[in-house]
Scaffold this active site. Structure first.
Site, PDB file in Angstrom:
ATOM      1  N   HIS A  21      -2.028  -5.086   2.047  1.00 14.13           N
ATOM      2  CA  HIS A  21      -3.264  -5.844   2.256  1.00 14.13           C
ATOM      3  C   HIS A  21      -3.329  -7.362   1.573  1.00 14.13           C
ATOM      4  CE1 HIS A  21      -7.650  -6.773   0.921  1.00 14.13           C
ATOM      5  NE2 HIS A  21      -7.179  -7.399   0.228  1.00 14.13           N
ATOM      6  N   THR A  73      -5.113  -5.972  11.435  1.00 18.08           N
ATOM      7  CA  THR A  73      -5.112  -4.892  10.524  1.00 18.08           C
ATOM      8  C   THR A  73      -4.555  -3.869  11.280  1.00 18.08           C
ATOM      9  OG1 THR A  73      -7.242  -5.797   9.646  1.00 18.08           O
ATOM     10  CG2 THR A  73      -6.907  -3.476   9.528  1.00 18.08           C
ATOM     11  N   ARG A  94      -1.710 -13.914   6.475  1.00 24.89           N
ATOM     12  CA  ARG A  94      -2.373 -12.918   7.460  1.00 24.89           C
ATOM     13  C   ARG A  94      -1.461 -13.202   8.643  1.00 24.89           C
ATOM     14  NH1 ARG A  94      -7.016 -11.139   5.929  1.00 24.89           N
ATOM     15  NH2 ARG A  94      -7.926 -10.918   8.061  1.00 24.89           N
ATOM     16  N   PHE A 151     -15.113   4.867   7.292  1.00 25.07           N
ATOM     17  CA  PHE A 151     -13.594   5.158   6.712  1.00 25.07           C
ATOM     18  C   PHE A 151     -13.453   5.033   5.204  1.00 25.07           C
ATOM     19  CE2 PHE A 151     -13.684   0.649   8.250  1.00 25.07           C
ATOM     20  CZ  PHE A 151     -13.195  -0.010   7.229  1.00 25.07           C
ATOM     21  N   ASN A 190      -1.717   0.980   6.981  1.00 23.76           N
ATOM     22  CA  ASN A 190      -0.994  -0.457   7.431  1.00 23.76           C
ATOM     23  C   ASN A 190      -0.191  -1.395   6.636  1.00 23.76           C
ATOM     24  OD1 ASN A 190      -3.000  -1.360   6.061  1.00 23.76           O
ATOM     25  ND2 ASN A 190      -4.321  -2.505   7.282  1.00 23.76           N
ATOM     26  N   LYS A 245       0.795  -1.094   0.149  1.00 18.63           N
ATOM     27  CA  LYS A 245      -0.199   0.184  -0.097  1.00 18.63           C
ATOM     28  C   LYS A 245       0.944   1.286   0.038  1.00 18.63           C
ATOM     29  CE  LYS A 245      -3.696  -0.951   2.622  1.00 18.63           C
ATOM     30  NZ  LYS A 245      -4.634  -1.477   3.625  1.00 18.63           N
ATOM     31  N   TYR A 290     -12.603  -2.765  -2.527  1.00 17.80           N
ATOM     32  CA  TYR A 290     -12.894  -2.460  -1.043  1.00 17.80           C
ATOM     33  C   TYR A 290     -14.529  -2.443  -1.321  1.00 17.80           C
ATOM     34  CZ  TYR A 290      -8.172  -1.874   0.498  1.00 17.80           C
ATOM     35  OH  TYR A 290      -6.925  -1.979   0.987  1.00 17.80           O
ATOM     36  N   ARG A 320       2.965  -5.771   9.675  1.00 19.85           N
ATOM     37  CA  ARG A 320       2.307  -4.494  10.117  1.00 19.85           C
ATOM     38  C   ARG A 320       3.071  -4.034  11.330  1.00 19.85           C
ATOM     39  NH1 ARG A 320      -3.245  -6.801   8.109  1.00 19.85           N
ATOM     40  NH2 ARG A 320      -3.577  -5.645   6.098  1.00 19.85           N
ATOM     41  N   GLU A 327     -10.429 -11.299  -5.845  1.00 21.68           N
ATOM     42  CA  GLU A 327      -9.815 -10.038  -5.699  1.00 21.68           C
ATOM     43  C   GLU A 327      -8.482 -10.273  -6.736  1.00 21.68           C
ATOM     44  OE1 GLU A 327      -9.847  -8.748  -1.065  1.00 21.68           O
ATOM     45  OE2 GLU A 327      -7.860  -9.779  -1.730  1.00 21.68           O
TER      46      GLU A 327
HETATM   47  P1  CMP Z   1      -7.231  -3.820   4.444  1.00 15.46           P
HETATM   48  O1  CMP Z   1      -6.657  -5.238   4.797  1.00 15.46           O
HETATM   49  O2  CMP Z   1      -6.491  -3.393   3.153  1.00 15.46           O
HETATM   50  O3  CMP Z   1      -8.580  -3.989   4.151  1.00 15.46           O
HETATM   51  C1  CMP Z   1      -9.466  -2.677   4.480  1.00 15.46           C
HETATM   52  C2  CMP Z   1      -8.716  -1.623   4.863  1.00 15.46           C
HETATM   53  O4  CMP Z   1      -9.397  -0.491   5.334  1.00 15.46           O
HETATM   54  C3  CMP Z   1      -7.582  -1.943   5.978  1.00 15.46           C
HETATM   55  O5  CMP Z   1      -6.735  -2.775   5.502  1.00 15.46           O
HETATM   56  C4  CMP Z   1      -7.243  -0.642   6.545  1.00 15.46           C
HETATM   57  O6  CMP Z   1      -6.374   0.040   5.405  1.00 15.46           O
HETATM   58  C5  CMP Z   1      -8.530   0.335   6.210  1.00 15.46           C
HETATM   59  N1  CMP Z   1      -9.181   0.181   7.722  1.00 15.46           N
HETATM   60  C6  CMP Z   1      -9.836  -0.748   8.342  1.00 15.46           C
HETATM   61  N2  CMP Z   1     -10.350  -0.506   9.326  1.00 15.46           N
HETATM   62  C7  CMP Z   1     -10.289   0.835   9.392  1.00 15.46           C
HETATM   63  C8  CMP Z   1     -10.618   1.702  10.258  1.00 15.46           C
HETATM   64  N3  CMP Z   1     -11.398   1.554  11.472  1.00 15.46           N
HETATM   65  N4  CMP Z   1     -10.283   2.957  10.124  1.00 15.46           N
HETATM   66  C9  CMP Z   1      -9.878   3.422   9.099  1.00 15.46           C
HETATM   67  N5  CMP Z   1      -9.120   2.529   8.126  1.00 15.46           N
HETATM   68  C10 CMP Z   1      -9.519   1.275   8.282  1.00 15.46           C
END
Ligand code: CMP
Length: 139
Positions: free
Chosen positions: A115, A91, A85, A57, A112, A9, A49, A102, A126
């Protein structure tokens, strides 16, 4: 054999961490089947997404993921989804287990670093958003 999409990312791209993250996954014994750099547009970001549409968000997430070129990749291996994972950690980097990608590289819950697909079925959907079958190498 299971597959997973992995995205490097924007926050990780900005800090030159793409190679290190790909390397860490390869060192787990996962096989790299495909790799490309691309600048996601809004349409692709919203499809990728889609499950988060309507969440507070979501708009920020789309803006962030389309803010600069990223790396998309496909890894294959036994239990690839869970293996990846676990290697990435939770996350939220603040809650991620020590030694995970992470925990080491993530900045906050949005930025983070990576993905990864959350299930083999999600992975199929995906991967198809980013790669054609021809782009997945068999070696
Ligand atoms: P990812 O694993 O790419 O899947 C969804 C993404 O949304 C996640 O990683 C974060 O980058 C983002 N995300 C998930 N939860 C939140 C949150 N509570 N606030 C902001 N961003 C979020």
């Amino acid at each position: 054999m299971e597959r997973s999409l992995v995205l490097i990312k924007p926050d990780a791209m900005e800090r030159g961490l793409g190679g290190a993250i790909i390397g860490r996954l390869q060192q787990q014994g996962l096989k790299l089947l495909a790799l490309k750099m691309l600048h996601m547009d809004e349409a692709l970001a919203k499809r990728h997404y889609a499950i988060h549409e309507g969440k507070p968000f979501f708009e920020d997430l789309v803006r962030y993921i389309t803010s600069m070129p990223i790396i998309a990749s496909v890894f294959e291996g036994e239990n690839a989804v869970d293996t990846i994972r676990q290697a990435m950690g939770t996350t939220d980097p603040a809650k991620a287990e020590a030694g995970t990608i992470r925990a080491d590289y993530g900045l906050d819950i949005q930025r983070n670093a990576t993905h990864a697909s959350d299930a083999p079925e999600t992975a199929r959907v995906e991967i198809a958003l980013f790669f054609t079958e021809d782009e997945l190498f068999d070696y």
